[in-house]
Each structure stands twice: as C-alpha cells, then as structure tokens.
Design a protein around this motif. Structure first.
Motif, mmCIF file in Angstrom:
data_model
loop_
_atom_site.group_PDB
_atom_site.id
_atom_site.type_symbol
_atom_site.label_atom_id
_atom_site.label_comp_id
_atom_site.label_asym_id
_atom_site.label_seq_id
_atom_site.Cartn_x
_atom_site.Cartn_y
_atom_site.Cartn_z
ATOM 1 N N GLY A 140 128.203 133.630 65.157
ATOM 2 C CA GLY A 140 127.811 134.173 63.863
ATOM 3 C C GLY A 140 127.579 133.063 62.848
ATOM 4 N N GLY A 141 126.851 133.394 61.792
ATOM 5 C CA GLY A 141 126.673 132.464 60.687
ATOM 6 C C GLY A 141 125.760 131.290 60.973
ATOM 7 N N VAL A 142 124.993 131.363 62.049
ATOM 8 C CA VAL A 142 124.128 130.229 62.379
ATOM 9 C C VAL A 142 122.745 130.360 61.750
ATOM 10 C CG1 VAL A 142 125.295 129.637 64.529
ATOM 11 C CG2 VAL A 142 123.436 131.288 64.577
ATOM 12 N N GLY A 143 122.391 131.562 61.299
ATOM 13 C CA GLY A 143 121.100 131.741 60.637
ATOM 14 C C GLY A 143 120.171 132.743 61.305
ATOM 15 N N LYS A 144 120.715 133.685 62.064
ATOM 16 C CA LYS A 144 119.873 134.693 62.712
ATOM 17 C C LYS A 144 119.173 135.577 61.693
ATOM 18 C CE LYS A 144 123.383 136.370 65.014
ATOM 19 N NZ LYS A 144 124.342 135.302 64.801
ATOM 20 N N THR A 145 119.958 136.118 60.762
ATOM 21 C CA THR A 145 119.383 137.051 59.796
ATOM 22 C C THR A 145 118.371 136.330 58.906
ATOM 23 O OG1 THR A 145 121.392 138.357 59.899
ATOM 24 C CG2 THR A 145 120.006 138.677 57.964
ATOM 25 N N THR A 146 118.752 135.151 58.445
ATOM 26 C CA THR A 146 117.845 134.330 57.644
ATOM 27 C C THR A 146 116.541 134.077 58.400
ATOM 28 O OG1 THR A 146 119.808 133.214 56.793
ATOM 29 C CG2 THR A 146 117.699 132.118 56.433
ATOM 30 N N ARG B 92 119.829 124.885 60.257
ATOM 31 C CA ARG B 92 120.852 124.196 59.471
ATOM 32 C C ARG B 92 120.975 122.740 59.914
ATOM 33 N NH1 ARG B 92 125.292 128.188 57.322
ATOM 34 N NH2 ARG B 92 124.890 126.679 55.701
ATOM 35 N N ILE C 2 114.868 123.788 61.528
ATOM 36 C CA ILE C 2 114.918 124.195 60.124
ATOM 37 C C ILE C 2 115.985 123.370 59.423
ATOM 38 C CG2 ILE C 2 115.147 126.150 58.545
ATOM 39 C CD1 ILE C 2 112.992 126.568 60.759
ATOM 40 N N PRO C 3 115.614 122.647 58.389
ATOM 41 C CA PRO C 3 116.621 121.825 57.708
ATOM 42 C C PRO C 3 117.648 122.673 56.956
ATOM 43 C CG PRO C 3 114.540 121.782 56.501
ATOM 44 C CD PRO C 3 114.279 122.533 57.776
ATOM 45 N N GLU C 4 118.856 122.143 56.844
ATOM 46 C CA GLU C 4 119.869 122.737 55.969
ATOM 47 C C GLU C 4 119.351 122.546 54.550
ATOM 48 O OE1 GLU C 4 122.962 124.033 56.697
ATOM 49 O OE2 GLU C 4 123.652 124.182 54.626
ATOM 50 N N SER C 5 119.296 123.616 53.771
ATOM 51 C CA SER C 5 118.681 123.456 52.464
ATOM 52 C C SER C 5 119.142 124.524 51.493
ATOM 53 C CB SER C 5 117.152 123.516 52.645
ATOM 54 O OG SER C 5 116.534 124.147 51.561
ATOM 55 N N VAL D 105 117.080 127.753 51.008
ATOM 56 C CA VAL D 105 117.308 128.936 51.840
ATOM 57 C C VAL D 105 118.325 129.843 51.160
ATOM 58 C CG1 VAL D 105 118.187 129.743 54.063
ATOM 59 C CG2 VAL D 105 116.743 127.698 53.958
ATOM 60 N N LEU D 106 119.424 129.245 50.712
ATOM 61 C CA LEU D 106 120.471 130.012 50.041
ATOM 62 C C LEU D 106 119.930 130.697 48.792
ATOM 63 C CD1 LEU D 106 123.713 127.849 50.145
ATOM 64 C CD2 LEU D 106 123.401 130.207 50.910
ATOM 65 N N SER E 167 117.747 133.632 49.699
ATOM 66 C CA SER E 167 118.553 134.770 50.149
ATOM 67 C C SER E 167 119.218 135.471 48.975
ATOM 68 C CB SER E 167 119.643 134.307 51.115
ATOM 69 O OG SER E 167 119.064 133.844 52.304
#
Ligand SMILES: Nc1ncnc2c1ncn2[C@@H]1O[C@H](COP(=O)(O)OP(=O)(O)O)[C@@H](O)[C@H]1O
Ligand SMILES: [Mg+2]
Lengths: 271, 247
Positions: A12-18, A180, A209-212, A215-216, A219
C-alpha cells in the motif's frame, strides 16, 4: 472492445491510486474513452483524487447487487468529457464483490470504453485478485525500495497464475511503473537503483515517476496531476507512460540523470 | 429428500502425494529442540503450512516422551501430520496417525522392520523379494522458462529442476535431484530433498536465503561472503556443504 488495465502492487501507499488517476486522465486527453474503477472497497480513495467525492451516489457494490444500473453509477469528469469514474463503496465490505458481479461489470465497461483502468487495493487477498482477474494488461506500481519490490514480485506471480488470461494459458502483459523515485536519494545510494529493480522483477519498464510535491498538491486539489499540472515532471512522466501503454515506443528517462543510459536499460529489459 | 436418495453420485476418493518435511529428532531431546529453535529463528516460517512427518525410528523414547515431544513441537507451531517408525506401544489415541515408509514401499507389505529412507529403498539391490520388477530409476527433469516469483514454490520430488530465470527472495525450489538456476538465486533451494546426497545446486548468481542438499542446510549468513554474487556450484561431502565458483 476496450482494454482492461489493472494498477496493482501488493504494497500500500506506493502510488496505485495516484497512478490510476494520472494515467486515466492522460489517456483521456488522447481523446480515448476511459473509465477508472475503484476496487478498494471500504477504503475508497480514487473519488478524492479525481475530485468527485461529493458526486458519488451509487457505487460498484450497488451495481453488482442490482441496486443501481451501471450508467447511474458512472461519474463523468467535470474537466474531461470522456473520462469516467466508477467509485467503490465506503460503507460496505469487500465481500460484497462477487466474482460473477465483477465479471459482468467489466464486460459491460469494455463495450463502451477504450480503457478500463482498475485501481487495486493493497494486499494479495480477494480484493486484489478480483481487481486483476479480468485484466489484459497490468501496471505494477513499485517504489525503489526492497519491501515494495518484493511485494511486486509476489503480485507478478499472482498475475501469472490467478488472472483469467493466465488460466487460459495466455500471457498477461505486464509493465513496471516505478514511482516516488527520488533523484537525490538515488544519488546518495539510499534507494534501490533502477537497474536493480529491473533485474529483480524482469518485466519491461513503462515509466519512472519522480517523487514530487506537485503530485501531492494535485491530489489535495482533487485532480490527477496530468490535469492539474500538466507541465510538471511527474505529469510528463505519466504522459509518456500512457503513450507507452497505448503502444508507442519511447526511450525512458531516469529523473535527474542525463540521457543516454536510458535507451540501454529499456532495450535490455525489452529483450 | 427423494432427490438426494436417488442421487447417483458416488464419493470420490483419490490418492495424492505430498512432499513432507521429515523431522528426525536426536537424543537428548531438549538439546535437539534448542537446535530446532535456532533453525526456526533463522528461517522464520519454515514449518508454517508445511506437512511435517516426525520420524522416530531410531529414537529410544516411550509413549510419555513422544507425547511431550509432540506438545513441544506444537508450541513451536510445528504441526505433525504423521509419525513414522513408532512402535505401537508408543502411540495413543489423539496422536497423529502412524505412517509407513516412503512411496516405493507403498505397494507391498513391509514386515515389522524399521522403515528405511526412500533413497535406500531405491538403491537397494533387487535381491529383496518384496520389490516387484525393480526398474532402473530414471531421473526426470523439470524445466521452467520463467523467473520464480516471491511466494511461489516449485516442488518436484521426481528429479532435477532447471530454472531459466531468477529465483526471487521469498520463493523456493524443492527438488528430489539437482537444481540449476540460470539467473540469480535469491530465495531458497533444497536439492536432493528425498534423500539424495549426490544432488547439486548450480546458479549464475548466489544471493540465496537458504540452500539445502539432502537435508543439510546453510543460511545466508553462514555462506562465505566471497561466494555472494558469484556463479557457484554447491555439493555435499559428508555432512558439509561444499561450494566453488564456476568459471
Ligand atoms: N510521485 C509522487 N510524489 C509524491 N507523493 C506521491 C507520489 N505518488 C504518490 N504519492 C503520495 O503517496 C501517498 C500514497 O499514494 P496512493 O496513490 O494513495 O497509493 P496506493 O493507492 O498505492 O495506496 C499519497 O499521499 C500520494 O499523494
Ligand atoms: Mg489506493
């Protein structure tokens, strides 16, 4: 008939939904008809990232239980007219998803949409296997760290055994989406190298995809990054990944590195 | 009701073979249990969900001791599916069932003698009258053309296993014969698993979590660091696992 994509990871939390939202919006901007389906029953999130949480009336479980017709549950995006969301239920539990119900919903969606993108819940249990069950293509979302890579490996094993395609003896197309990715941490050696992740998982890469914070921010605004901030590095990487999903052959770029090596990495994995 | 009565379905009974892990304790039992705890601590979950057979053939213990041994194992989450080599006087109701011999012994009546490991049966000279037409044992091969992923196990007691690809951390291969891995070995491999000391393990890149040949095992931390990342073959000499780099 449309293509069914499952966005999955194990962890979880790896970026699936994003990623589901960003790829969905990117494909829709290519004038293709897209529906994103939230399979995370009980922990729905996709509606938030899509900015549609106040417009949810019916959900996937309602449709499966016959309380609502499929068109009643589909929510059209306010910005892109060919992007739709089929939300998950927040209140029911995941046992309400029956294999027959899911099969029927996916078959219907495939008739009307070019792309059906299923946002998988975390884990390797029922919810995740139902989300992948009818997929033609899997996008395996992985962060460059050991536990995420191992969970992805596990999920790839399930994709090769638990999907309908696998049971019929066909191969499910699998792509790695590395998310990320932090260039500074990679330089310090705090993260797994792209090559190492590819070496362990040995499936082709469709994007890094870079951590950025873009994105946050997107969202939190209720918008996929490919809509809110299309010029950001993360959005550009998602646009490229969407083009690769649609079959284009583009060289991969590792954020923060010069071009050149990328072709090599991509070429090797394609072998 | 009538429907059920006229139902002509019959109960289906099928045979199926499973590969069980065989535990053969030594005396004194408390010392053996310490060794077991050590293995379990270093290889968490090793016995979980795996059929385990307790082999007490050469063990001089009585019913009470066997009972307490089963309890000790139960406390370690090792669930015994059967007991091999126990004298009838050692057994009591409620204990796991007694099991006899390995597969080659299943077709004929063994007189009351100690069960033998499968490998001995196989190699035994054909002068044993009980074995009907003793054919030469042909080792079979299983070739897998893709990587073995975390959580997957390949179990092939019949012979050799060749993987064209890597074996992931959290994956395992259990073979009756040798194991060849044309890729990185990051998971667990057990070769010669039903008693074959001449089985070997070959891999392109050794990063294994555990390797075992004929029950002799080595954990990652016991391996010579110079071998890690190398192309390696491993074999058994007596009770020691030997290794050398290839090329
Ligand atoms: N590229 C990224 N950069 C920064 N934050 C990200 C990125 N991708 C995802 N996140 C954040 O990580 C968290 C988990 O992402 P999410 O898509 O919900 O993961 P999952 O669906 O796999 O559980 C969210 O807070 C999200 O905003
Ligand atoms: Mg999610």
């Amino acid at each position: 008939m449309g293509k069914v994509i499952v966005v999955t990871s194990g962890k979880g939390g790896v970026g699936k939904t994003t990623s589901t939202a960003a790829l969905g919006a990117a494909l829709a901007q290519r004038n293709e008809k897209v529906v994103v389906v939230d399979f995370d029953v009980g922990l729905r999130n996709l509606d938030l990232v899509m900015g549609a949480e106040r417009r949810v009336v019916y959900d996937l479980v309602n449709v499966i239980q016959g309380d609502a017709k499929l068109p009643q549950a589909l929510i059209r995006d306010k910005r892109l007219e060919n992007l739709f969301l089929l939300p998950a239920s927040q209140t029911r539990d995941k046992d309400n998803l029956t294999p027959e119900g899911v099969e029927w919903v996916i078959a219907e969606l495939k008739r009307y949409f070019d792309w059906v993108i299923c946002d998988s819940p975390a884990g390797i249990e029922r919810g995740a296997t139902l989300a992948m069950r009818h997929a033609d293509v899997a996008v395996v979302v992985t962060n460059p760290e050991v536990s995420s890579v191992r969970d992805s490996d596990r999920i790839i094993g399930l994709l090769d055994s638990k999907t309908l395609k696998a049971e019929r003896g066909e191969r499910i197309e699998k792509h790695l989406l590395l998310t990320r990715y932090d260039a500074t941490r990679a330089e310090r050696g705090d993260m797994l190298k792209v090559e190492d992740v590819l070496d362990i998982l040995s499936i082709p890469l469709i994007g890094i995809i870079p951590e950025s914070t873009d994105v946050l921010r997107a969202s939190n605004m209720g918008s996929p990054v490919t809509l809110a901030d299309a010029k950001s590095a993360a959005a550009m990487a998602y646009f490229d990944a969407a083009r690769r999903l649609a079959g284009e052959d583009l060289p991969i770029t590792i954020p923060g590195e010069r071009r050149g090596i990328f072709g090599k990495i991509f070429g090797r994995k394609a072998a | 009701m009538t429907k059920v009565l006229t139902d002509s379905r019959s109960i289906r009974i099928k045979g199926r073979s499973f590969l069980a892990v065989v535990l053969s304790p030594d005396l004194p039992l408390d010392e053996w249990l310490v060794l077991l705890d050590d293995l379990a601590a270093r290889s968490a979950g090793f016995f979980l969900g795996r059929p385990v057979v307790l082999d007490v053939s050469d063990l001089a213990i009585d019913r009470a001791q066997l009972k307490s041994l089963i309890e000790e194992l139960g406390q370690r989450s090792v669930r015994i599916m059967g007991i091999e080599g126990a004298k009838p006087s050692m057994m009591e109701p409620g204990m796991p069932p007694a099991m006899k011999g390995g597969r080659p012994a299943a077709d004929f009546e063994v007189e009351e003698k100690e069960p033998q490991p499968v490998s001995e049966m196989r190699n035994s000279a054909p002068d044993k009258p009980a074995v009907p037409d003793h054919k030469p044992v042909v080792t079979q091969s299983l070739v897998i053309n893709e990587p073995i992923r975390s959580g997957q196990s390949v179990i092939f007691p019949e012979g050799d296993v060749t993987i064209i690809g890597s074996v992931a951390s959290g994956a395992e291969i259990i073979a009756g014969g040798s194991v060849h891995i044309y890729g990185a070995l990051r998971g667990r491999v057990m070769a010669g698993s039903i008693g074959n000391a001449s089985a070997r393990i070959f891999c392109r890149r050794l990063e294994a979590e555990l390797i075992a040949i004929d029950g002799v095992y080595k954990m990652a931390e016991d391996m010579d660091p110079r071998l890690l990342g190398q192309s390696v073959q491993l074999w058994l000499e007596g009770d020691a696992i030997m290794a050398e780099t290839l090329i």
